[in-house]
Motif scaffolding. Structure first.
Motif, short mmCIF file in Angstrom:
data_model
loop_
_atom_site.label_atom_id
_atom_site.label_comp_id
_atom_site.label_asym_id
_atom_site.label_seq_id
_atom_site.Cartn_x
_atom_site.Cartn_y
_atom_site.Cartn_z
N SER A 1 -44.94 -79.54 -32.48
CA SER A 1 -44.26 -78.53 -31.66
C SER A 1 -42.74 -78.61 -31.77
N ALA A 2 -42.25 -79.37 -32.75
CA ALA A 2 -40.80 -79.59 -32.85
C ALA A 2 -40.03 -78.28 -33.03
N TYR A 3 -40.58 -77.34 -33.77
CA TYR A 3 -39.88 -76.09 -34.05
C TYR A 3 -40.35 -74.94 -33.15
N TYR A 4 -41.24 -75.23 -32.19
CA TYR A 4 -41.80 -74.19 -31.33
C TYR A 4 -40.88 -73.99 -30.13
N ASN A 5 -40.33 -72.78 -29.99
CA ASN A 5 -39.32 -72.56 -28.95
C ASN A 5 -39.90 -71.92 -27.70
N TYR A 6 -39.02 -71.73 -26.73
CA TYR A 6 -39.47 -71.19 -25.44
C TYR A 6 -39.86 -69.71 -25.54
N LYS A 7 -39.53 -69.07 -26.65
CA LYS A 7 -39.90 -67.67 -26.85
C LYS A 7 -41.29 -67.54 -27.50
N ASN A 8 -41.92 -68.69 -27.72
CA ASN A 8 -43.29 -68.74 -28.23
C ASN A 8 -43.40 -68.39 -29.72
N TYR A 9 -42.42 -68.80 -30.51
CA TYR A 9 -42.56 -68.75 -31.96
C TYR A 9 -41.79 -69.92 -32.56
N PHE A 10 -41.98 -70.15 -33.85
CA PHE A 10 -41.35 -71.28 -34.53
C PHE A 10 -39.98 -70.85 -35.06
N SER A 11 -39.00 -71.73 -34.90
CA SER A 11 -37.65 -71.36 -35.30
C SER A 11 -36.80 -72.59 -35.59
N ILE A 12 -35.71 -72.35 -36.32
CA ILE A 12 -34.61 -73.31 -36.39
C ILE A 12 -33.39 -72.59 -35.81
N ILE A 13 -32.43 -73.35 -35.34
CA ILE A 13 -31.34 -72.76 -34.57
C ILE A 13 -30.05 -72.71 -35.37
N LEU A 14 -29.43 -71.55 -35.33
CA LEU A 14 -28.07 -71.37 -35.83
C LEU A 14 -27.14 -71.44 -34.62
N MET A 15 -26.39 -72.53 -34.51
CA MET A 15 -25.38 -72.67 -33.46
C MET A 15 -24.05 -72.25 -34.06
N ALA A 16 -23.35 -71.33 -33.38
CA ALA A 16 -22.13 -70.78 -33.98
C ALA A 16 -21.07 -70.51 -32.94
#
Length: 392
Positions: free
Chosen positions: A183-198
């Motif tokens: 579940s490392a990439y599973y976000n609170y929006k209920n899909y898998f993601s990686i994050i772009l912090m900008a």
């Protein structure tokens, strides 16, 4: 050698011969016609005769494409062999830009460019890596004190927010679930993601990007673990000295603006939390949102220009990070040279605001006082906007 071993060896030999027999073509006849019917050779010269069509196809002007190709040519070119001629740098760049601009899969592009899907994947990965490696410092350059002052003046002019160093936020980039990632990439929006912090300036350009954090992590956690934040704490970012935002007012630090997901810090302001806030705090939240919207608009322009981000990235995580980094560089590159067109923004902004307040530090008395001074300024005769009372 006993009977079972002989039978096993015979079976392996039969399978190997069957595989060799089933492979009828080394290169499929469809792909053999690349030099005649491929999209690059068939359409590229025609597009160069029409600036508008060229921009629509590659998401940049002819001049920008040529300059980009000249920068990368020696890095992405390959040598011819006795078996076949290499794909020229111009075509490798064209394939990559088309992949980013349309969101088509490698298999889709295979039939238009007449290049094997696996080859296209290798080309895109190689070009993206080189864009980040050789153009990062050109397009997302280290910030000097003069550049910070320019950013501060930009936010004051466009958002009427003083001492603002930039807007910060995180955007979830959808990916296909990585193998054995739990579940490392599973976000609170209920899909898998990686994050772009900008972080961006008032001209919708990135001044800092951090890519690759797990989708389950909160924005504040990612920001505080970044090299940018560590250099901020160590006073190594060349940020100008604190200054007063009003006549005869107290000296206040220069600040970044973020949403509720971030903690209140010396150089980072967040909105007041809660409901039924007094008028002064509601005005502050509105004025903060006017400055913070620049990062949301930047993400919107970014995703609508490079529409690969309209769908989940179906590549491994390392490759996905290369794609995002390259797209961030290209975003600034095109913005510097060609500006941005209205059609890049009208489809709406991405849903990237984090609504959780988990693990947020509220800040000590000194930090609260800094935010109160900004709030006081926004309702004063010197700092108020005529229409702000209608917006809260």
């Amino acid at each position: 050698m006993d009977f079972e071993e002989e039978a096993l060896l015979l079976l392996l030999l039969i399978r190997r011969r069957r595989r060799r027999k089933n492979r009828k073509l080394w290169v499929h006849t469809i792909l053999e016609t690349r030099n005649y019917n491929g999209e690059f050779n068939h359409l590229f010269l025609e597009l160069r005769r029409d600036e508008e069509k060229f921009f629509n196809y590659f998401r940049m002007s002819i001049t920008s494409f040529d300059e980009l190709c000249n920068i990368l040519k020696e890095k992405i070119k390959r040598e011819d062999t006795i078996m076949r001629k290499s794909i020229p740098p111009e075509e490798r760049l064209a394939v990559t830009l088309r992949y980013l601009a349309t969101g088509q899969t490698f298999m889709d592009l295979q039939y238009s460019f007449r290049i094997a899907a696996t080859t296209i994947g290798g080309i895109v990965k190689d070009v993206c890596k080189n864009i980040w490696m050789y153009m990062k410092d050109m397009c997302i350059a280290p910030l000097t004190e003069d550049r910070w002052k320019e950013i501060i003046n930009g936010f004051m002019k466009t958002a009427q927010f003083p001492n603002c160093l930039g807007a910060v936020d995180g955007k979830h980039i959808r990916i296909i679930k990585p193998v054995q990632s739990g579940s490392a990439y599973y976000n609170y929006k209920n899909y898998f993601s990686i994050i772009l912090m900008a972080v961006c300036d008032s001209n919708y350009m990135y001044t800092f990007v951090d890519v690759g954090s797990y989708g389950r992590h909160a924005d504040s956690t990612i920001f505080e673990e970044s090299t940018f934040y560590k250099r901020l704490l160590e006073k190594k970012l060349n940020i100008p000295a604190p200054s007063s935002i009003s006549r005869n007012g107290p000296v206040l630090p220069n600040v970044f603006v973020g949403d509720e997901a971030f903690s209140l810090q010396e150089n980072l302001l967040r909105p007041y939390g809660g409901k039924n806030l007094p008028e002064q705090k509601r005005v502050f939240n509105y004025r903060l949102s006017r400055a913070r919207r620049f990062i949301e608009c930047t993400f919107g322009i970014f995703a609508n220009k490079w529409r690969i981000f309209h769908r989940p990235l179906n590549v491994d995580v390392e490759f996905a990070v290369d794609i995002i980094k390259a797209a961030c560089v290209l975003h600034n590159y095109v913005k510097q040279r060609d500006g941005h067109k209205f059609e890049d923004t009208f489809e709406g902004l991405p849903n990237s605001i984090i609504e959780t307040t988990q693990n947020i530090r509220r800040g000590g008395p000194m930090l609260t006082t800094v935010r109160e001074e900004f709030a006081n300024y926004f309702v004063s005769e010197e700092g108020k906007l005529d229409w702000q009372w209608n917006m809260i």
